[in-house]
Design an enzyme around this catalytic site. Structure first.
Site, PDB file in Angstrom:
ATOM      1  N   GLU A 141    -103.979  44.843  30.266  1.00 22.95           N
ATOM      2  CA  GLU A 141    -103.282  45.776  30.761  1.00 22.95           C
ATOM      3  C   GLU A 141    -102.434  46.520  31.368  1.00 22.95           C
ATOM      4  O   GLU A 141    -101.763  47.475  32.547  1.00 22.95           O
ATOM      5  CB  GLU A 141    -101.909  46.033  29.451  1.00 22.95           C
ATOM      6  CG  GLU A 141    -102.886  47.507  28.836  1.00 22.95           C
ATOM      7  CD  GLU A 141    -101.929  47.345  27.702  1.00 22.95           C
ATOM      8  OE1 GLU A 141    -100.727  48.311  27.933  1.00 22.95           O
ATOM      9  OE2 GLU A 141    -101.964  47.036  26.753  1.00 22.95           O
ATOM     10  N   CYS A 188    -102.008  45.690  24.252  1.00 19.40           N
ATOM     11  CA  CYS A 188    -102.997  45.838  23.207  1.00 19.40           C
ATOM     12  C   CYS A 188    -103.301  44.088  22.954  1.00 19.40           C
ATOM     13  O   CYS A 188    -104.390  43.985  22.117  1.00 19.40           O
ATOM     14  CB  CYS A 188    -103.368  46.705  22.637  1.00 19.40           C
ATOM     15  SG  CYS A 188    -102.854  48.609  23.429  1.00 19.40           S
ATOM     16  N   HIS A 200    -105.607  48.128  14.841  1.00 16.45           N
ATOM     17  CA  HIS A 200    -105.281  49.178  16.749  1.00 16.45           C
ATOM     18  C   HIS A 200    -105.749  50.108  16.577  1.00 16.45           C
ATOM     19  O   HIS A 200    -104.915  51.110  15.808  1.00 16.45           O
ATOM     20  CB  HIS A 200    -104.389  48.332  17.396  1.00 16.45           C
ATOM     21  CG  HIS A 200    -104.105  48.816  18.662  1.00 16.45           C
ATOM     22  ND1 HIS A 200    -105.006  48.749  19.563  1.00 16.45           N
ATOM     23  CD2 HIS A 200    -102.801  49.781  19.201  1.00 16.45           C
ATOM     24  CE1 HIS A 200    -104.836  49.312  20.224  1.00 16.45           C
ATOM     25  NE2 HIS A 200    -102.798  50.355  20.453  1.00 16.45           N
TER      26      HIS A 200
HETATM   27  P1  HMG Z   1     -97.739  65.092  20.547  1.00 21.50           P
HETATM   28  O1  HMG Z   1     -96.179  65.287  20.960  1.00 21.50           O
HETATM   29  O2  HMG Z   1     -98.465  66.528  21.574  1.00 21.50           O
HETATM   30  O3  HMG Z   1     -98.047  65.308  19.330  1.00 21.50           O
HETATM   31  O4  HMG Z   1     -97.835  63.541  20.410  1.00 21.50           O
HETATM   32  P2  HMG Z   1     -97.633  65.600  17.802  1.00 21.50           P
HETATM   33  O5  HMG Z   1     -96.677  66.996  17.648  1.00 21.50           O
HETATM   34  O6  HMG Z   1     -96.906  64.637  17.100  1.00 21.50           O
HETATM   35  O7  HMG Z   1     -98.643  66.367  17.087  1.00 21.50           O
HETATM   36  C1  HMG Z   1     -99.712  65.267  17.080  1.00 21.50           C
HETATM   37  C2  HMG Z   1    -100.476  65.357  15.499  1.00 21.50           C
HETATM   38  O8  HMG Z   1    -101.304  66.986  15.181  1.00 21.50           O
HETATM   39  C3  HMG Z   1     -99.781  65.548  13.830  1.00 21.50           C
HETATM   40  O9  HMG Z   1     -99.555  65.205  12.847  1.00 21.50           O
HETATM   41  C4  HMG Z   1     -99.505  67.428  14.393  1.00 21.50           C
HETATM   42  O10 HMG Z   1     -98.998  67.247  12.531  1.00 21.50           O
HETATM   43  C5  HMG Z   1    -100.997  67.231  14.136  1.00 21.50           C
HETATM   44  P3  HMG Z   1     -99.022  64.383  11.922  1.00 21.50           P
HETATM   45  O11 HMG Z   1     -97.905  65.098  11.706  1.00 21.50           O
HETATM   46  O12 HMG Z   1     -98.402  63.049  13.050  1.00 21.50           O
HETATM   47  O13 HMG Z   1    -100.068  63.454  11.516  1.00 21.50           O
HETATM   48  N1  HMG Z   1    -101.002  68.885  15.147  1.00 21.50           N
HETATM   49  C6  HMG Z   1    -102.123  69.539  14.864  1.00 21.50           C
HETATM   50  N2  HMG Z   1    -102.771  69.268  13.636  1.00 21.50           N
HETATM   51  C7  HMG Z   1    -104.325  69.989  13.402  1.00 21.50           C
HETATM   52  N3  HMG Z   1    -104.140  71.898  14.001  1.00 21.50           N
HETATM   53  C8  HMG Z   1    -102.678  71.738  15.100  1.00 21.50           C
HETATM   54  C9  HMG Z   1    -101.893  70.766  15.123  1.00 21.50           C
HETATM   55  N4  HMG Z   1    -101.020  70.738  15.987  1.00 21.50           N
HETATM   56  C10 HMG Z   1    -100.327  69.617  15.829  1.00 21.50           C
HETATM   57  N5  HMG Z   1    -102.979  73.561  15.449  1.00 21.50           N
HETATM   58  C11 HMG Z   1     -98.608  61.181  20.238  1.00 21.50           C
HETATM   59  C12 HMG Z   1     -98.592  62.513  19.389  1.00 21.50           C
HETATM   60  C13 HMG Z   1     -99.281  60.381  19.517  1.00 21.50           C
HETATM   61  C14 HMG Z   1     -96.961  60.793  20.149  1.00 21.50           C
HETATM   62  C15 HMG Z   1     -98.818  60.884  22.133  1.00 21.50           C
HETATM   63  O14 HMG Z   1    -100.516  61.582  22.121  1.00 21.50           O
HETATM   64  C16 HMG Z   1     -98.537  59.751  22.345  1.00 21.50           C
HETATM   65  O15 HMG Z   1     -97.247  59.551  23.015  1.00 21.50           O
HETATM   66  N6  HMG Z   1     -99.844  59.309  22.950  1.00 21.50           N
HETATM   67  C17 HMG Z   1     -99.920  57.624  23.516  1.00 21.50           C
HETATM   68  C18 HMG Z   1     -98.969  56.914  22.221  1.00 21.50           C
HETATM   69  C19 HMG Z   1     -99.041  56.302  21.177  1.00 21.50           C
HETATM   70  O16 HMG Z   1    -100.962  56.604  20.867  1.00 21.50           O
HETATM   71  N7  HMG Z   1     -98.426  55.458  20.183  1.00 21.50           N
HETATM   72  C20 HMG Z   1     -99.526  54.714  19.395  1.00 21.50           C
HETATM   73  C21 HMG Z   1     -98.681  54.111  17.941  1.00 21.50           C
HETATM   74  S1  HMG Z   1     -98.086  52.454  19.703  1.00 21.50           S
HETATM   75  C22 HMG Z   1     -99.915  51.744  20.284  1.00 21.50           C
HETATM   76  O17 HMG Z   1    -100.935  51.901  19.284  1.00 21.50           O
HETATM   77  C23 HMG Z   1     -99.605  51.147  21.050  1.00 21.50           C
HETATM   78  C24 HMG Z   1    -100.712  51.756  22.492  1.00 21.50           C
HETATM   79  O18 HMG Z   1    -102.299  51.554  22.708  1.00 21.50           O
HETATM   80  C25 HMG Z   1    -100.563  50.938  23.948  1.00 21.50           C
HETATM   81  C26 HMG Z   1    -101.181  49.228  24.136  1.00 21.50           C
HETATM   82  O19 HMG Z   1     -99.999  48.745  22.937  1.00 21.50           O
HETATM   83  O20 HMG Z   1    -100.621  48.400  25.302  1.00 21.50           O
HETATM   84  C27 HMG Z   1     -99.918  52.877  23.079  1.00 21.50           C
END
Ligand code: HMG
Length: 401
Positions: free
Chosen positions: A80, A112, A234
């Site tokens: 992609e 993906c 994935h």
């Molecule tokens: P964010 O808003 O920066 O992070 O985005 P958050 O606030 O959700 O925190 C992430 C985690 O860290 C949370 O854990 C927090 O609690 C924790 P959870 O509650 O969810 O278990 N956290 C901490 N832990 C320890 N100590 C601390 C601390 N602070 C926070 N101090 C997000 C995170 C993944 C949304 C962002 O990085 C993003 O948008 N990434 C890209 C999208 C993505 O990867 N999506 C995954 C599903 S879709 C997919 O897999 C398809 C893809 O591969 C593409 C394709 O298919 O082509 C992406």
């Protein structure tokens, strides 16, 4: 019908990475958010002379070590982060690897999940003509933009695998579950170099697609959660697989056992998201780093592609798989990389090739045996590196002077 499955695999990752603790400090974030919250340690970063073609060719070189390339009748390239809207990345790789002209070569896309769509198609091709071998390449650069929430979930890498009726690693089961729904969780319009993402929503859709594709898979196969010794997911980041596995255990009335996914997460923690490759990076990690002999173990596999399409399928590890995997090769690939400073990473990230057709030669960085030598008249120029043994002729001559 005879067994059909994976005969060989190869991994390639860029020779550079950023420690996520350094990135966290530079972005003013708590490093534990990246290392524990997302479950990531290092993020692979391609230099300016690396792209999906060079990564894919390098991975395929690894996968083809013990395979008679004259038998490769189809090359499917899933990506992609393609480099051309018309010409398939597969054709550049076909040339670099010297594959036979009769080998049809094309590109496949659905985020993906494109690599898994290719796998499903390959199974049908091989079932139809069992002396045929299919080479699948999954190669991607995950880019979200500097100083964005997605930045620590970037990464890059390629997996290649040969699918045939002489599988040595994994015999694939016939039952598949699928799920498609038109959603805007993650996408990349043609005019953007970075993905647009609704991060939190993408996690919800991933889990929904897991539930639905698993449902169809179990209905078709009659298998239960207890019928799989290991699970591969994935892997946009490893914490996602932990959440997914807990969810799958819960909807099946059981408790999630972290041991069932532990070995599959090790390489992704050090590479980051490699989109189409990432499920298969998980499989490679399981096969190479598992402390137990996996022979006869069934692996449940979940492939998710945003947008979205998902697939659930499974396979059984074959006797002698270790000889086919050649343990240590992929680990060495990861352990011989160099850390970038944040300034170096940003310079790599911001590097752009000319878009006006002018001639430009890229500065040589550490790469595998193939590199992007430059561009000229809107053509990408690939070459085999001089130091690499059995180097191929350049895909297009690099003009001198
Ligand atoms: P964010 O808003 O920066 O992070 O985005 P958050 O606030 O959700 O925190 C992430 C985690 O860290 C949370 O854990 C927090 O609690 C924790 P959870 O509650 O969810 O278990 N956290 C901490 N832990 C320890 N100590 C601390 C601390 N602070 C926070 N101090 C997000 C995170 C993944 C949304 C962002 O990085 C993003 O948008 N990434 C890209 C999208 C993505 O990867 N999506 C995954 C599903 S879709 C997919 O897999 C398809 C893809 O591969 C593409 C394709 O298919 O082509 C992406």
């Amino acid at each position: 019908m005879k067994q059909v499955g994976i005969e060989s695999i190869g991994l390639y990752v860029p020779r550079y990475y950023v420690p996520l603790t350094d990135l966290a400090r530079a972005r003013g974030a708590d490093p534990r958010k990246y290392t524990t919250g997302l479950g990531q340690e290092l993020m692979g970063v391609p230099p300016p002379d690396e792209d999906v073609v060079t990564m894919g060719a390098n991975a395929a070189h690894e996968a083809l070590r013990d395979v008679d390339t004259d038998k490769i009748d189809t090359l499917m390239f899933a990506t992609e982060s393609g480099i051309d809207q018309s010409k398939a990345a597969a054709i550049y790789v076909h040339h670099l690897l010297g594959l036979p002209p009769r080998c049809k070569s094309f590109e496949i896309k659905q985020a993906c999940c494109g690599s898994t769509a290719a796998l499903q198609m390959a199974l049908a091709f091989v079932a139809q003509k069992p002396d045929r071998k299919v080479l699948i390449i999954a190669s991607d650069v995950a880019r979200y933009g500097l100083v964005t929430a997605g930045e620590p979930t970037q990464g890059a890498g390629a997996m290649a695998f040969v699918v045939s009726a002489q599988p040595r690693i994994l015999a694939l089961d016939n039952e598949w579950g699928s799920y498609t729904e038109d959603v805007m969780d993650f996408w990349r319009p043609n005019y953007l170099d970075e993905a647009v993402v609704d991060g939190k929503y993408s996690i919800k859709v991933y889990i929904k697609a897991l539930t639905e594709s698993w449902k169809q898979y179990t209905e078709e196969s009659g298998r239960t959660f207890a019928d799989h010794e290991h699970y591969c997911y994935h892997l946009p980041f490893t914490r996602m697989a932990e959440k997914a596995h807990q969810h799958l255990a819960k909807i099946n009335g059981g408790l999630s056992n972290p041991e069932q996914i532990k070995a599959s997460l090790r390489y992704n923690r050090k590479i980051g998201n490699s989109y189409t490759a990432s499920l298969y990076v998980g499989l490679a990690s399981l096969l190479e780093t598992s402390e137990t002999d996996l022979t006869g173990h069934r692996i449940g596999m979940f492939s998710y592609g945003s947008g979205c399409m998902a697939a659930y399928f499974s396979g059984v590890v074959l006797p002698g798989y270790r000889d086919a995997v050649q343990p240590g090769r992929m680990r060495e690939m990861l352990e011989t990389r160099r850390a970038l400073t944040i300034d170096e990473y940003e310079a790599f990230y911001l590097h752009e090739l000319p878009r006006d057709g002018s001639r430009y030669l890229t500065e040589p960085h550490d790469t595998g045996r193939y590199r992007l030598a430059g561009v000229e008249a809107h053509k990408r120029l690939y070459e085999a590196c001089a130091q690499a043994p059995q180097a191929a002729e350049p895909a297009h001559a690099v003009a001198t002077g």
